[in-house]
Design a protein around this motif. Sequence first.
Motif, PDB file in Angstrom:
ATOM      1  N   GLU A   1      48.616 -55.172 -23.335  1.00 50.09           N
ATOM      2  CA  GLU A   1      49.207 -54.601 -24.537  1.00 50.09           C
ATOM      3  C   GLU A   1      48.187 -53.880 -25.413  1.00 50.09           C
ATOM      4  OE1 GLU A   1      51.395 -57.599 -26.607  1.00 50.09           O
ATOM      5  OE2 GLU A   1      52.524 -58.220 -24.826  1.00 50.09           O
ATOM      6  N   GLN A   2      46.980 -53.696 -24.894  1.00 49.02           N
ATOM      7  CA  GLN A   2      45.945 -52.986 -25.657  1.00 49.02           C
ATOM      8  C   GLN A   2      45.455 -51.792 -24.836  1.00 49.02           C
ATOM      9  OE1 GLN A   2      43.144 -55.344 -28.047  1.00 49.02           O
ATOM     10  NE2 GLN A   2      43.964 -57.176 -27.057  1.00 49.02           N
ATOM     11  N   PRO A   3      46.221 -50.733 -24.793  1.00 52.61           N
ATOM     12  CA  PRO A   3      45.884 -49.578 -23.946  1.00 52.61           C
ATOM     13  C   PRO A   3      44.553 -48.929 -24.301  1.00 52.61           C
ATOM     14  CG  PRO A   3      47.664 -49.051 -25.482  1.00 52.61           C
ATOM     15  CD  PRO A   3      47.475 -50.525 -25.544  1.00 52.61           C
ATOM     16  N   GLU A   4      44.072 -49.130 -25.519  1.00 51.40           N
ATOM     17  CA  GLU A   4      42.795 -48.523 -25.884  1.00 51.40           C
ATOM     18  C   GLU A   4      41.643 -49.130 -25.081  1.00 51.40           C
ATOM     19  OE1 GLU A   4      43.471 -52.037 -28.625  1.00 51.40           O
ATOM     20  OE2 GLU A   4      44.659 -50.367 -27.832  1.00 51.40           O
ATOM     21  N   LEU A   5      41.863 -50.311 -24.483  1.00 58.23           N
ATOM     22  CA  LEU A   5      40.841 -50.939 -23.656  1.00 58.23           C
ATOM     23  C   LEU A   5      40.888 -50.474 -22.209  1.00 58.23           C
ATOM     24  CD1 LEU A   5      41.080 -54.646 -24.919  1.00 58.23           C
ATOM     25  CD2 LEU A   5      39.505 -52.864 -25.684  1.00 58.23           C
ATOM     26  N   HIS A   6      41.961 -49.807 -21.840  1.00 52.24           N
ATOM     27  CA  HIS A   6      42.139 -49.402 -20.449  1.00 52.24           C
ATOM     28  C   HIS A   6      41.298 -48.170 -20.129  1.00 52.24           C
ATOM     29  CE1 HIS A   6      46.425 -51.361 -20.616  1.00 52.24           C
ATOM     30  NE2 HIS A   6      45.450 -52.179 -20.964  1.00 52.24           N
ATOM     31  N   ALA A   7      40.686 -48.169 -18.958  1.00 53.48           N
ATOM     32  CA  ALA A   7      39.890 -47.013 -18.537  1.00 53.48           C
ATOM     33  C   ALA A   7      40.803 -45.806 -18.320  1.00 53.48           C
ATOM     34  CB  ALA A   7      39.135 -47.335 -17.255  1.00 53.48           C
ATOM     35  N   LYS A   8      40.366 -44.675 -18.821  1.00 53.97           N
ATOM     36  CA  LYS A   8      41.111 -43.431 -18.596  1.00 53.97           C
ATOM     37  C   LYS A   8      40.663 -42.862 -17.244  1.00 53.97           C
ATOM     38  CE  LYS A   8      42.843 -43.830 -22.745  1.00 53.97           C
ATOM     39  NZ  LYS A   8      42.132 -45.053 -23.154  1.00 53.97           N
ATOM     40  N   ALA A   9      41.497 -43.020 -16.262  1.00 52.76           N
ATOM     41  CA  ALA A   9      41.142 -42.613 -14.900  1.00 52.76           C
ATOM     42  C   ALA A   9      42.236 -41.720 -14.330  1.00 52.76           C
ATOM     43  CB  ALA A   9      40.935 -43.850 -14.037  1.00 52.76           C
ATOM     44  N   PRO A  10      42.323 -40.476 -14.805  1.00 51.43           N
ATOM     45  CA  PRO A  10      43.440 -39.609 -14.414  1.00 51.43           C
ATOM     46  C   PRO A  10      43.438 -39.201 -12.950  1.00 51.43           C
ATOM     47  CG  PRO A  10      41.803 -38.362 -15.638  1.00 51.43           C
ATOM     48  CD  PRO A  10      41.412 -39.806 -15.751  1.00 51.43           C
ATOM     49  N   TYR A  11      42.296 -39.339 -12.272  1.00 48.90           N
ATOM     50  CA  TYR A  11      42.216 -38.847 -10.892  1.00 48.90           C
ATOM     51  C   TYR A  11      42.168 -39.976  -9.852  1.00 48.90           C
ATOM     52  CZ  TYR A  11      41.055 -34.571 -13.400  1.00 48.90           C
ATOM     53  OH  TYR A  11      41.077 -33.489 -14.258  1.00 48.90           O
TER      54      TYR A  11
ATOM     55  N   LEU B   1      26.877 -51.064   5.810  1.00 46.11           N
ATOM     56  CA  LEU B   1      27.575 -52.020   4.946  1.00 46.11           C
ATOM     57  C   LEU B   1      27.270 -51.762   3.476  1.00 46.11           C
ATOM     58  CD1 LEU B   1      29.380 -54.496   4.677  1.00 46.11           C
ATOM     59  CD2 LEU B   1      27.341 -55.935   4.955  1.00 46.11           C
ATOM     60  N   THR B   2      26.007 -51.441   3.169  1.00 47.39           N
ATOM     61  CA  THR B   2      25.647 -51.166   1.773  1.00 47.39           C
ATOM     62  C   THR B   2      26.400 -49.951   1.252  1.00 47.39           C
ATOM     63  OG1 THR B   2      23.434 -52.105   2.094  1.00 47.39           O
ATOM     64  CG2 THR B   2      23.742 -50.654   0.206  1.00 47.39           C
ATOM     65  N   LEU B   3      26.481 -48.905   2.067  1.00 48.18           N
ATOM     66  CA  LEU B   3      27.202 -47.705   1.650  1.00 48.18           C
ATOM     67  C   LEU B   3      28.665 -48.031   1.372  1.00 48.18           C
ATOM     68  CD1 LEU B   3      27.454 -44.664   1.188  1.00 48.18           C
ATOM     69  CD2 LEU B   3      27.761 -44.383   3.667  1.00 48.18           C
ATOM     70  N   HIS B   4      29.285 -48.754   2.276  1.00 44.41           N
ATOM     71  CA  HIS B   4      30.694 -49.150   2.102  1.00 44.41           C
ATOM     72  C   HIS B   4      30.888 -49.915   0.800  1.00 44.41           C
ATOM     73  CE1 HIS B   4      34.122 -51.908   2.608  1.00 44.41           C
ATOM     74  NE2 HIS B   4      34.663 -50.968   3.366  1.00 44.41           N
ATOM     75  N   ASP B   5      30.022 -50.917   0.559  1.00 46.30           N
ATOM     76  CA  ASP B   5      30.179 -51.762  -0.629  1.00 46.30           C
ATOM     77  C   ASP B   5      29.824 -51.018  -1.917  1.00 46.30           C
ATOM     78  OD1 ASP B   5      30.988 -53.778   1.018  1.00 46.30           O
ATOM     79  OD2 ASP B   5      29.134 -54.943   0.915  1.00 46.30           O
ATOM     80  N   CYS B   6      28.867 -50.089  -1.843  1.00 43.09           N
ATOM     81  CA  CYS B   6      28.526 -49.305  -3.031  1.00 43.09           C
ATOM     82  C   CYS B   6      29.695 -48.420  -3.458  1.00 43.09           C
ATOM     83  CB  CYS B   6      27.294 -48.442  -2.763  1.00 43.09           C
ATOM     84  SG  CYS B   6      25.720 -49.332  -2.845  1.00 43.09           S
ATOM     85  N   ILE B   7      30.378 -47.833  -2.490  1.00 45.41           N
ATOM     86  CA  ILE B   7      31.529 -46.982  -2.814  1.00 45.41           C
ATOM     87  C   ILE B   7      32.630 -47.815  -3.466  1.00 45.41           C
ATOM     88  CG2 ILE B   7      33.370 -45.564  -1.819  1.00 45.41           C
ATOM     89  CD1 ILE B   7      31.311 -44.650   0.296  1.00 45.41           C
ATOM     90  N   HIS B   8      32.909 -48.984  -2.910  1.00 47.29           N
ATOM     91  CA  HIS B   8      33.923 -49.858  -3.514  1.00 47.29           C
ATOM     92  C   HIS B   8      33.487 -50.323  -4.907  1.00 47.29           C
ATOM     93  CE1 HIS B   8      36.465 -51.201   0.209  1.00 47.29           C
ATOM     94  NE2 HIS B   8      36.390 -49.891   0.066  1.00 47.29           N
ATOM     95  N   ALA B   9      32.199 -50.675  -5.046  1.00 42.53           N
ATOM     96  CA  ALA B   9      31.703 -51.134  -6.350  1.00 42.53           C
ATOM     97  C   ALA B   9      31.840 -50.042  -7.403  1.00 42.53           C
ATOM     98  CB  ALA B   9      30.241 -51.567  -6.229  1.00 42.53           C
ATOM     99  N   ALA B  10      31.559 -48.807  -7.022  1.00 48.61           N
ATOM    100  CA  ALA B  10      31.665 -47.693  -7.972  1.00 48.61           C
ATOM    101  C   ALA B  10      33.080 -47.565  -8.502  1.00 48.61           C
ATOM    102  CB  ALA B  10      31.235 -46.392  -7.291  1.00 48.61           C
ATOM    103  N   GLN B  11      34.052 -47.653  -7.621  1.00 47.10           N
ATOM    104  CA  GLN B  11      35.437 -47.440  -8.028  1.00 47.10           C
ATOM    105  C   GLN B  11      36.012 -48.651  -8.758  1.00 47.10           C
ATOM    106  OE1 GLN B  11      36.453 -44.145  -4.582  1.00 47.10           O
ATOM    107  NE2 GLN B  11      37.414 -46.135  -4.388  1.00 47.10           N
ATOM    108  N   HIS B  12      35.646 -49.845  -8.342  1.00 47.18           N
ATOM    109  CA  HIS B  12      36.183 -51.034  -9.001  1.00 47.18           C
ATOM    110  C   HIS B  12      35.527 -51.283 -10.365  1.00 47.18           C
ATOM    111  CE1 HIS B  12      37.892 -51.838  -5.025  1.00 47.18           C
ATOM    112  NE2 HIS B  12      38.686 -52.704  -5.617  1.00 47.18           N
ATOM    113  N   HIS B  13      34.207 -51.151 -10.440  1.00 47.98           N
ATOM    114  CA  HIS B  13      33.517 -51.469 -11.697  1.00 47.98           C
ATOM    115  C   HIS B  13      33.667 -50.366 -12.742  1.00 47.98           C
ATOM    116  CE1 HIS B  13      31.407 -55.297 -10.861  1.00 47.98           C
ATOM    117  NE2 HIS B  13      31.704 -54.956  -9.629  1.00 47.98           N
ATOM    118  N   SER B  14      34.135 -49.203 -12.337  1.00 45.34           N
ATOM    119  CA  SER B  14      34.458 -48.160 -13.324  1.00 45.34           C
ATOM    120  C   SER B  14      35.962 -48.146 -13.600  1.00 45.34           C
ATOM    121  CB  SER B  14      34.030 -46.783 -12.808  1.00 45.34           C
ATOM    122  OG  SER B  14      34.836 -46.380 -11.708  1.00 45.34           O
ATOM    123  N   GLU B  15      36.688 -49.076 -13.001  1.00 49.77           N
ATOM    124  CA  GLU B  15      38.146 -49.166 -13.135  1.00 49.77           C
ATOM    125  C   GLU B  15      38.831 -47.864 -12.705  1.00 49.77           C
ATOM    126  OE1 GLU B  15      39.400 -51.636 -16.755  1.00 49.77           O
ATOM    127  OE2 GLU B  15      37.430 -50.889 -17.337  1.00 49.77           O
ATOM    128  N   GLY B  16      38.279 -47.254 -11.657  1.00 47.52           N
ATOM    129  CA  GLY B  16      38.875 -46.044 -11.123  1.00 47.52           C
ATOM    130  C   GLY B  16      38.421 -44.758 -11.780  1.00 47.52           C
TER     131      GLY B  16
END
Length: 404
Positions: A96-106, A168-183
């Motif tokens: 209920e606090q959209p101002e906390l949500h990451a703006k990830a239009p793409y 494996l590092t490349l795979h996990d780095c790509i996932h980490a980038a997208q998850h920890h930036s919330e998309g």
Amino acid sequence: MSGPSGKLGGLSTSVVAIIAVGGVAGLLALIVVTSLILDIPKRMKQKKNTGLMAPEEMEKKSVEIDDAEKGAVKQSTREISVQSPSFMADFKPYSEQPELHAKAPYRAAMLTQPANLKQALKDAQADASKTLMGIAQGIPSTFVTKLIASTKPDFIWMDVEHGMYNRLTLHDCIHAAQHHSEGKSMVICRVPKHDELSLTTALDAGCAGIVIPHVESAQEVRDFIKEMYFGGGKGHRSFSPWTFTPGLTTSLYPNDPYNVQTANNHVCLIPQIESLKGLEACEEIAAVEGISGLMFGPGDYMIDAGMDIHSFMNGNPDPKFFEAMGTFNAAAAKYDLPIFGGVMGLDQIPMAIQTGMRGIAVQFDVWGTTRLFASSLEAGWKHAKSFEGNPKPSMANGQAKPAE
């Protein structure tokens, strides 16, 4: 008859003896009980004197303590309310606090799928104010990726060509980038031109853009396109069974349970020109249908052209370098292609945008952290140096020399 075997009133003397002993024992027990009963008031008095209370007093005191505690709780609650008006009462769920949500239009429907870098670059090309700002990552570490992603850049450019990424590092780095930036952060990978394993790993992990280094012909680009996209006349990329779960994986597109459309619609191909031969074929390369941008490699180009890199790094590039950049920029402009690359300093960003850059790496992890350490140490040593002549400074007597 007398003696042990005699009788008394029809009872043997043994029975009489037993009765007598029992009577004596009962009498003694009666005396002990009576003594205890008579001693109770005295014991209660002693208990009062030692701090112990009678039941009725204990009950009364318990009520008093209970009332006091209630008062203390009320007082404590009142104090907390005064100090923190929003204490629990104003709690709002994250949803209920959209101002906390990451703006990830793409972002894609799932953070394991590629974000729509194609659309992001198109939007930036149409409006320079939407130019994408990102960070270049050469350190092959998911921990570093998480730190970068926490700042939510528009993209993270992972250099697999020169960074020591294993699969494996490349795979996990790509996932980490997208998850920890919330998309929010899209991932762009530069992979070695003839390394199918790195390319497959990057694409299956959800990379949104691929930079092909050392491109020297349009045919190289066409061949690479076939490796990057699925069927439909576009390519022959292999379909991975490990990037989705039937019935659970979702897509932004209808009838796309395995995100084939997501990959074909979102992933970008960016050829990098960094040789004399590549520059000669620059316009031909820019004309290839299906690419989403161009990148120039100044270091490799200057080495190939026999130019002095040191002069370039110190802000005095060879005049012929400007001619090469002019040819490159003209080809990108002719085919309305955004330019992707990095800057040596933040003051170069305005010029980069003016020359057509729409995806700019504003910092490199190795350079940025090293410069941060160096500048911090320099500041520390400078402050210490200011205390020369005062070997034992304290808050009472120690003063640093005025800054020069």
